[in-house]
Design an enzyme around this catalytic site. Structure first.
Site, mmCIF file in Angstrom:
data_model
loop_
_atom_site.group_PDB
_atom_site.id
_atom_site.type_symbol
_atom_site.label_atom_id
_atom_site.label_comp_id
_atom_site.label_asym_id
_atom_site.label_seq_id
_atom_site.Cartn_x
_atom_site.Cartn_y
_atom_site.Cartn_z
ATOM 1 C CE1 TYR A 1 -3.546 2.709 0.703
ATOM 2 C CE2 TYR A 1 -1.990 3.478 2.372
ATOM 3 C CZ TYR A 1 -3.119 3.680 1.593
ATOM 4 O OH TYR A 1 -3.815 4.862 1.696
ATOM 5 N NE ARG B 1 0.802 13.302 10.743
ATOM 6 C CZ ARG B 1 1.103 13.859 9.570
ATOM 7 N NH1 ARG B 1 2.141 14.661 9.479
ATOM 8 N NH2 ARG B 1 0.390 13.599 8.488
ATOM 9 N NE ARG C 1 -9.138 6.920 6.014
ATOM 10 C CZ ARG C 1 -8.544 7.882 5.309
ATOM 11 N NH1 ARG C 1 -8.454 7.767 3.986
ATOM 12 N NH2 ARG C 1 -8.043 8.940 5.900
ATOM 13 C CG PHE D 1 11.503 18.700 -3.991
ATOM 14 C CD1 PHE D 1 10.279 19.328 -3.845
ATOM 15 C CD2 PHE D 1 11.526 17.420 -4.527
ATOM 16 C CE1 PHE D 1 9.093 18.698 -4.227
ATOM 17 C CE2 PHE D 1 10.357 16.781 -4.908
ATOM 18 C CZ PHE D 1 9.141 17.432 -4.757
#
Length: 442
Positions: A181, A228, A238, A298
């Site tokens: 996932y 978290r 979920r 980034f």
């Protein structure tokens, strides 16, 4: 009211206020976006970027001009895909083909989608998706092909999960399912970004050979978010924490959130943190392959935020009662540190890994494994940037040249000689000078 609370908070935490001021006043972007040179559709793309992402918007807009628009569009396309996948008001019969055919829809002039639920926070992006399509058609082919390929892979992966009734009902079962996932929602993003970095010659081509490093970057970020957000996801019905882990501590998933099971819940959360920490050293290795400062910023900022968030969540009972996050002051400090170089980022990782090790509880069944993992990360950092300078160590190990020493006889002889000289000088001082007498008689 919010401003007053922030003022009181910063008055009590002056160091955090200093970090915020430093970031606001002293941060100098490597590149600055110039809106005056942009078309209306380009401005629209950046408007939706700012609307849908507070964390990534700023760093994307400071990217090298070569990648500024491609990565902005890449983010918006995947955000559009995610907005459809997340919306529980869309029937699965309609959602599946939308996800699998999204790469086709983004090539249709004027295509938009307005069937998201009214409470879906990013629905406006899809309502005005025609602006994104206009800019996609202007993108260089090599960049567009990467965006399209990742969109196909992610759309199919999301559709497969949407059809997985077992997961939708009972959540993730195995660690393998959990990591698959994470691959679809974050690992693929990392793959696309790495390909864009290398294609633009802003990263080492060897990163394409070591795609396991790219995968670790995405896994680390996504796993941290899942840890978290456990309470928020629980309220939304979920569950992404794999049963293979939580079933070692409680019988039912709901039991994790019961106050009487708090110690078991903390041990379970430390197991999840341990699972995420295994990616940390490979994330550092990946960042070493970036050649451009704006691209380094980034990728480094989210990773630094992740290790700090992981430390905040570790052994913290608050994650089971509310949504927690690092403070604005800490975030600004991390951004200042992460926009420098790899050595400073390694120092950030070392700092938070040591905090995790310090909070580690010997009563936790994961204590030894966590201690070993923290040690492994520190050892890896030490191999890149040793805390002791090898040259100084080599100098310290060199034998020192000692001055020749006297033996006992030589020392006694020297002392007697000095005494004899002093006695002679004393005698001369007592006797009258010969010419003094002659001078007086005269």
């Amino acid at each position: 009211m919010v401003a007053a609370k922030q003022l009181v908070y910063f008055l009590c935490h002056p160091n955090e206020l200093r970090s915020v001021v430093q970031w606001k006043l002293w941060h100098e972007p490597v590149h600055k976006r110039d809106p005056s040179k942009e078309s209306e559709t380009e401005k629209s793309c950046f408007h939706f970027l700012e609307l849908t992402s507070r964390s990534f918007s700023a760093v994307i807009q400071e990217l090298n001009p070569e990648l500024l628009m491609p990565i902005c569009l890449f983010y918006l396309v995947l955000r559009g895909l995610d907005t459809i996948e997340d919306d529980m008001t869309i029937d699965i019969a309609e959602k599946e083909p939308l996800l699998r055919q999204f790469h086709e829809n983004m090539e249709k002039d004027g295509w938009t989608f307005d069937k998201n639920g009214p409470n879906e926070k990013d629905r406006e992006l899809l309502v005005h998706f025609d602006d994104i399509i206009v800019e996609l058609k202007k993108t260089k082919k090599q960049y567009y092909d990467i965006i399209k390929d990742i969109t196909i892979k992610m759309g199919n992966g999301m559709a497969d999960y949407a059809l997985n009734a077992e997961m939708n009902t009972n959540g993730v079962n195995t660690i393998e399912e959990y990591e698959l996932y994470c691959h679809y929602v974050a690992g693929l993003v990392g793959e696309g970004l790495t390909r864009l970095f290398v294609e633009s010659n802003l990263a080492n081509p060897q990163l394409l050979v070591r795609m396991d490093l790219t995968e670790s970057m995405g896994q680390f970020l996504q796993k941290t978010n899942i840890i978290r957000d456990v309470h928020e996801d629980y309220l939304d019905k979920r569950r992404f924490w794999p049963k293979q882990i939580w079933s070692q501590y409680v019988d039912k998933w709901d039991d994790v959130f019961l106050p009487e099971n708090r110690e078991k819940a903390l041990n379970c959360s430390s197991h999840m943190v341990l699972n995420a920490l295994k990616h940390a050293d490979e994330c550092i290795f990946y960042m070493a392959g970036i050649r451009d400062q704006s691209v380094f910023n980034f990728v480094a900022i989210p990773q630094s935020m992740a290790i700090a968030t992981l430390e905040l969540c570790f052994r913290n009972p608050a994650i089971f009662d509310s949504h927690i996050k690092i403070t604005k002051g800490d975030a600004c400090k991390l951004m200042m540190q992460s926009t420098q170089n790899l050595r400073v980022v390694c120092q950030v990782f070392r700092q938070y890994v040591r905090r995790i090790a310090k909070k580690n509880d010997p009563r936790d069944p994961n204590f030894l494994a966590i201690s070993a993992q923290c040690g492994k990360i520190e050892q890896f950092i030490e191999t890149i940037f040793p805390t002791q300078d090898p040259k100084k160590i080599a100098v310290q190990k060199q034998p020192t040249v000692e001055e020749p020493s006297m033996d006992t006889k030589e020392a006694i002889f020297l002392i007697l000689t000095i005494l004899a000289v002093l006695g002679s000088v004393g005698g001369l001082m007592v006797c009258p000078f010969p010419f003094s007498e002659s001078s007086e008689s005269n």
